[in-house]
Design a protein around this motif. Structure first.
Motif, mmCIF file in Angstrom:
data_model
loop_
_atom_site.group_PDB
_atom_site.id
_atom_site.type_symbol
_atom_site.label_atom_id
_atom_site.label_comp_id
_atom_site.label_asym_id
_atom_site.label_seq_id
_atom_site.Cartn_x
_atom_site.Cartn_y
_atom_site.Cartn_z
ATOM 1 N N ALA A 1 67.151 -25.253 -1.280
ATOM 2 C CA ALA A 1 66.771 -24.429 -1.591
ATOM 3 C C ALA A 1 66.219 -24.080 -2.827
ATOM 4 C CB ALA A 1 67.876 -22.723 -1.863
ATOM 5 N N THR A 2 66.853 -25.563 -3.788
ATOM 6 C CA THR A 2 66.524 -25.481 -4.851
ATOM 7 C C THR A 2 64.662 -25.347 -5.735
ATOM 8 O OG1 THR A 2 66.105 -27.934 -5.115
ATOM 9 C CG2 THR A 2 67.988 -26.798 -5.607
ATOM 10 N N GLY A 3 64.271 -24.659 -5.846
ATOM 11 C CA GLY A 3 62.823 -24.931 -6.812
ATOM 12 C C GLY A 3 62.907 -26.066 -7.253
ATOM 13 N N ASP A 4 61.479 -25.931 -7.848
ATOM 14 C CA ASP A 4 60.963 -27.244 -9.379
ATOM 15 C C ASP A 4 61.590 -26.688 -10.315
ATOM 16 O OD1 ASP A 4 59.418 -28.513 -7.483
ATOM 17 O OD2 ASP A 4 57.519 -27.861 -7.434
#
Lengths: 116, 251
Positions: free
Chosen positions: A54-57
């Motif tokens: 789920a982590t974004g950039d």
């Protein structure tokens, strides 16, 4: 004191610029747990479900994103330089901030700085 | 880098983007600002110009050491957090400021740890780790002999407990503002605390080595010793009657 600081700085630069190239590339303690449930190939998530998916950039990236220098073709040189510049920058920023904080404060006792 | 698939191997111990929700991140950012502000005031009391270069060097060393991931199990690594080192050399307030500077530089320039997670990461690694380490160190040094070994064991214990406490900080944050995926919170908490015992052992070995090395060369630079040099263990020459040491007299 001078000798101690110079030795310490050299050790630190060597750690960041050279020893770091041999550091483990495996995910660390937190990451490996956040990866539970996912499969990875070549350091990329390739299947399953896990928290880390789920982590974004990173919001801003940054000049030395991921401890490299994106504008250099040579990855090893980039990693080494990023480490060395990071150390010098940290040294400068920290010394500057602590100097501001200590401004006007003289050592309480006469400095027992005789040897070294 | 493709969107949505960050290269796993390039992330570090620090909490990345979007793992903990906004409100929780904001609360911890406020906690971090207040606590770091308090540390700044308290650190100034003990700070003098002679200490500045040492604090700067310690900060740079922690930055470098955080790049050095060591293997702790098959396919899992760990790296120094630096809280125990900072606490032992500089005390809790200045020590916490050092680790805060490292975490801020990593988030702003090295894409290591999300900017929105700065408060979370500062609370775990700079505040919880450093203050826990200092507490353990102070207690252990009351019990243990003030020798090289006594100091080493105290620093080792302080490192392990501080790293596990920092990881418990993450578990708390995840419980408040994380979303369970693929595993229950309990299973995740057990895994995180367990792996960080191993990370802590690595941190303990490195930190005990570094702090005892400084303590032997310059005991005045180790805050935890409070200005008293280590008790020198009796050397061989002192424990043996001088007659049994021919080299000294025979020469």
């Amino acid at each position: 004191m001078k000798k101690f600081l110079i030795t310490g700085t050299i050790v630190t630069v060597v750690l960041a610029g050279f020893v770091s190239l041999f550091a483990s590339a495996s995910p660390d303690g937190l990451e490996s747990v956040l990866l539970t449930g996912c499969e990875t190939t070549d350091g990329e998530i390739s299947g399953g479900t896990c928290v880390l998916q789920a982590t974004g950039d990173h919001e801003i990236g940054g000049v030395f994103a991921d401890y490299g220098m994106s504008f250099l073709d040579n990855e090893i040189l980039g990693a080494s330089l990023a480490g060395i510049l990071g150390v010098l920058l940290t040294l400068g920023v920290a010394t500057g901030l602590f100097w501001l904080l200590a401004r006007g404060k003289k050592p309480a006792a006469p400095a027992n700085d005789v040897q070294a | 880098m493709q969107k949505g698939a960050p290269p796993v191997e390039d992330l570090a111990l620090h909490i990345p983007t979007d793992v903990i929700d906004g409100p929780t991140s904001l609360i911890f950012a406020l906690v971090a600002v207040l606590a770091v502000g308090w540390c700044t005031v308290a650190a100034r009391r003990g700070l003098d110009e002679r200490l500045v270069p040492l604090a700067g060097l310690a900060t740079a060393f922690i930055f470098a050491a955080q790049m050095l991931n060591f293997p702790i199990a098959a396919g899992v690594s760990g790296h120094l957090l630096g809280g125990a080192l900072a606490a032992a050399l500089l005390g809790p307030w200045l020590g916490a400021l050092c680790v805060t500077v490292v975490i801020a530089i990593q988030a702003l320039l090295f894409a290591d740890g999300a900017v929105t997670a700065l408060g979370l990461n500062v609370v775990n690694m700079a505040l919880i780790a450093t203050f826990t380490a200092y507490g353990v160190l102070a207690l252990a040094l009351k019990v243990l002999p003030r020798t090289r070994w006594g100091l080493g064991v105290a620093v080792f214990a302080a490192s392990i407990i501080s790293v596990v406490a920092a990881s418990a900080g993450f578990v708390l944050q995840f419980w408040l503002g994380g979303e369970e995926v693929g595993q229950s919170l309990g299973a995740m908490a057990a895994a995180i605390l367990g792996t960080h015992v191993l990370v802590g052992i690595g941190e303990g070995v490195i930190t005990a080595g570094a702090v005892t090395a400084v303590a032997v060369a310059r005991p005045d630079l180790v805050h935890a010793l409070r200005g008293t040099p280590l008790a020198r263990p009796a050397t061989l020459a002192e424990t043996l009657p001088s007659k049994t040491l021919p080299s000294k007299d025979a020469a």
